[in-house]
Write a protein that holds these residues in place. Structure first.
Motif, PDB file in Angstrom:
ATOM      1  N   THR A  37      31.981  14.175 -21.574  1.00 58.61           N
ATOM      2  CA  THR A  37      33.627  14.366 -21.302  1.00 58.61           C
ATOM      3  C   THR A  37      33.819  13.090 -21.926  1.00 58.61           C
ATOM      4  OG1 THR A  37      32.832  15.241 -19.056  1.00 58.61           O
ATOM      5  CG2 THR A  37      34.635  14.149 -19.246  1.00 58.61           C
ATOM      6  N   VAL A  38      35.148  13.742 -22.843  1.00 61.09           N
ATOM      7  CA  VAL A  38      35.909  11.732 -23.351  1.00 61.09           C
ATOM      8  C   VAL A  38      37.084  11.924 -22.729  1.00 61.09           C
ATOM      9  CG1 VAL A  38      37.658  11.189 -24.971  1.00 61.09           C
ATOM     10  CG2 VAL A  38      34.623  13.010 -25.142  1.00 61.09           C
ATOM     11  N   VAL A  39      37.226  10.671 -21.657  1.00 54.79           N
ATOM     12  CA  VAL A  39      38.230  10.382 -20.912  1.00 54.79           C
ATOM     13  C   VAL A  39      39.404   9.478 -21.372  1.00 54.79           C
ATOM     14  CG1 VAL A  39      39.603   8.897 -18.605  1.00 54.79           C
ATOM     15  CG2 VAL A  39      36.658  10.029 -18.988  1.00 54.79           C
ATOM     16  N   PRO A  40      40.513  10.700 -22.333  1.00 51.77           N
ATOM     17  CA  PRO A  40      41.637   9.723 -22.788  1.00 51.77           C
ATOM     18  C   PRO A  40      42.157   8.158 -22.005  1.00 51.77           C
ATOM     19  CG  PRO A  40      42.668  11.276 -21.525  1.00 51.77           C
ATOM     20  CD  PRO A  40      40.837  10.767 -21.009  1.00 51.77           C
ATOM     21  N   ARG A  41      41.824   7.074 -23.293  1.00 54.41           N
ATOM     22  CA  ARG A  41      42.471   5.820 -22.666  1.00 54.41           C
ATOM     23  C   ARG A  41      44.348   6.316 -21.742  1.00 54.41           C
ATOM     24  NH1 ARG A  41      40.264   3.904 -27.403  1.00 54.41           N
ATOM     25  NH2 ARG A  41      38.154   2.625 -26.570  1.00 54.41           N
ATOM     26  N   TYR A  42      44.699   5.574 -20.893  1.00 53.34           N
ATOM     27  CA  TYR A  42      45.670   5.694 -20.908  1.00 53.34           C
ATOM     28  C   TYR A  42      47.071   4.940 -21.923  1.00 53.34           C
ATOM     29  CZ  TYR A  42      49.706   5.714 -17.697  1.00 53.34           C
ATOM     30  OH  TYR A  42      51.005   6.687 -17.003  1.00 53.34           O
ATOM     31  N   PRO A  43      47.847   6.421 -21.937  1.00 48.61           N
ATOM     32  CA  PRO A  43      49.352   6.308 -23.682  1.00 48.61           C
ATOM     33  C   PRO A  43      50.097   5.261 -22.600  1.00 48.61           C
ATOM     34  CG  PRO A  43      49.499   8.386 -22.163  1.00 48.61           C
ATOM     35  CD  PRO A  43      48.339   7.515 -21.260  1.00 48.61           C
ATOM     36  N   GLU A  62      43.182   4.788 -14.941  1.00 48.67           N
ATOM     37  CA  GLU A  62      41.350   4.877 -15.651  1.00 48.67           C
ATOM     38  C   GLU A  62      40.195   5.129 -15.131  1.00 48.67           C
ATOM     39  OE1 GLU A  62      42.205   2.150 -18.656  1.00 48.67           O
ATOM     40  OE2 GLU A  62      42.988   3.371 -20.334  1.00 48.67           O
ATOM     41  N   LYS A  63      40.616   4.508 -14.200  1.00 48.73           N
ATOM     42  CA  LYS A  63      39.570   4.571 -13.042  1.00 48.73           C
ATOM     43  C   LYS A  63      39.724   6.319 -12.262  1.00 48.73           C
ATOM     44  CE  LYS A  63      37.152   2.451  -9.106  1.00 48.73           C
ATOM     45  NZ  LYS A  63      37.661   1.724  -7.694  1.00 48.73           N
ATOM     46  N   GLN A  64      40.771   6.417 -11.731  1.00 49.76           N
ATOM     47  CA  GLN A  64      40.228   7.779 -11.032  1.00 49.76           C
ATOM     48  C   GLN A  64      39.507   9.509 -12.320  1.00 49.76           C
ATOM     49  OE1 GLN A  64      44.376   8.286  -9.851  1.00 49.76           O
ATOM     50  NE2 GLN A  64      44.099   6.878  -7.797  1.00 49.76           N
ATOM     51  N   TRP A  65      40.741   9.087 -13.360  1.00 53.77           N
ATOM     52  CA  TRP A  65      39.453   9.840 -14.339  1.00 53.77           C
ATOM     53  C   TRP A  65      38.881   9.817 -14.832  1.00 53.77           C
ATOM     54  CZ3 TRP A  65      44.266   9.064 -18.494  1.00 53.77           C
ATOM     55  CH2 TRP A  65      45.695   8.869 -18.370  1.00 53.77           C
ATOM     56  N   SER A  66      38.495   8.623 -14.572  1.00 54.99           N
ATOM     57  CA  SER A  66      36.265   7.685 -15.148  1.00 54.99           C
ATOM     58  C   SER A  66      35.584   8.757 -13.686  1.00 54.99           C
ATOM     59  CB  SER A  66      36.193   6.739 -15.268  1.00 54.99           C
ATOM     60  OG  SER A  66      36.106   6.252 -16.631  1.00 54.99           O
ATOM     61  N   GLU A  67      36.065   8.272 -13.114  1.00 56.82           N
ATOM     62  CA  GLU A  67      35.742   9.656 -11.775  1.00 56.82           C
ATOM     63  C   GLU A  67      35.863  10.094 -11.563  1.00 56.82           C
ATOM     64  OE1 GLU A  67      37.508   7.251  -8.346  1.00 56.82           O
ATOM     65  OE2 GLU A  67      36.015   5.443  -8.760  1.00 56.82           O
ATOM     66  N   ALA A  68      36.693  11.329 -11.539  1.00 55.76           N
ATOM     67  CA  ALA A  68      36.908  13.032 -11.503  1.00 55.76           C
ATOM     68  C   ALA A  68      35.688  13.243 -13.011  1.00 55.76           C
ATOM     69  CB  ALA A  68      38.358  13.088 -12.122  1.00 55.76           C
ATOM     70  N   ALA A  69      35.727  12.574 -14.253  1.00 57.82           N
ATOM     71  CA  ALA A  69      34.751  13.470 -15.164  1.00 57.82           C
ATOM     72  C   ALA A  69      33.704  12.716 -14.666  1.00 57.82           C
ATOM     73  CB  ALA A  69      34.989  11.830 -16.796  1.00 57.82           C
ATOM     74  N   GLN A  70      33.145  11.413 -14.075  1.00 57.88           N
ATOM     75  CA  GLN A  70      31.813  11.775 -13.661  1.00 57.88           C
ATOM     76  C   GLN A  70      31.554  13.131 -13.024  1.00 57.88           C
ATOM     77  OE1 GLN A  70      29.873   9.152 -15.262  1.00 57.88           O
ATOM     78  NE2 GLN A  70      27.963  10.971 -13.922  1.00 57.88           N
ATOM     79  N   ALA A  71      31.784  12.808 -11.289  1.00 60.52           N
ATOM     80  CA  ALA A  71      32.166  14.265 -10.889  1.00 60.52           C
ATOM     81  C   ALA A  71      31.846  15.117 -11.069  1.00 60.52           C
ATOM     82  CB  ALA A  71      33.178  14.261  -9.624  1.00 60.52           C
ATOM     83  N   SER A  72      32.609  15.892 -12.170  1.00 70.49           N
ATOM     84  CA  SER A  72      32.528  16.975 -13.334  1.00 70.49           C
ATOM     85  C   SER A  72      30.608  16.974 -13.826  1.00 70.49           C
ATOM     86  CB  SER A  72      33.156  17.208 -13.862  1.00 70.49           C
ATOM     87  OG  SER A  72      33.064  18.291 -15.182  1.00 70.49           O
TER      88      SER A  72
END
Length: 147
Positions: A37-43, A62-72
């Motif tokens: 999963t690629v998590v975009p950097r915050y724009p 960014e941490k929330q996005w990474s945690e959601a990606a890891q859960a997936s």
């Protein structure tokens, strides 16, 4: 035929179908699966003038996005293991999603890339771009695109 299959996912329903197909393909070939999963950097310049975000705010988002990606990815790992498929997962933070997928495939010595096409057409495709199209045109590896 395949020893290592990389599946790129954004967690969408269509990507979940591609993941299921990649797991089945890996199982049939006795291949290892690499789920990315690629998590975009915050724009940071996207909201210039509209709002002020502190580095702490950006870090939290960014941490929330990474945690959601890891859960997936954890869910994908469970599905793969239940099918008897050896699996590795990876979350990548990058601005260019297509390039990050190609780089991950090379890093993990993958034989092929499996990903979904969201089927955007017209102005939506022009404005949003197509990561799948980017991977198709820039990867040296075979790419299996599922809709």
């Amino acid at each position: 035929m395949f020893k290592r299959i990389l599946v790129a996912t954004d967690g969408s329903p269509l990507a979940k179908k591609a993941v299921a197909s990649a797991i089945a393909l890996a199982s049939q070939n006795g291949a290892e699966l690499v789920a990315v999963t690629v998590v975009p950097r915050y724009p940071t310049n996207y909201f210039d003038g509209a709002a002020v975000f502190t580095p702490e705010d950006i870090g939290r988002i960014e941490k929330q996005w990474s945690e959601a990606a890891q859960a997936s990815l954890d869910e994908i790992a469970k599905q793969a293991e239940a099918s008897g498929v050896k699996v590795k997962t990876s979350t990548v933070s990058a601005d260019l999603v297509g390039d990050a997928i190609i780089a991950a495939a090379k890093k993990h010595d993958s034989d092929t890339i499996v990903m979904a096409s969201h089927g955007r057409k017209g102005i939506k495709r022009l404005l949003l771009g197509s990561e799948t199209q980017h991977v198709l045109t820039h990867s040296d590896l075979p790419v299996l695109v599922l809709r």
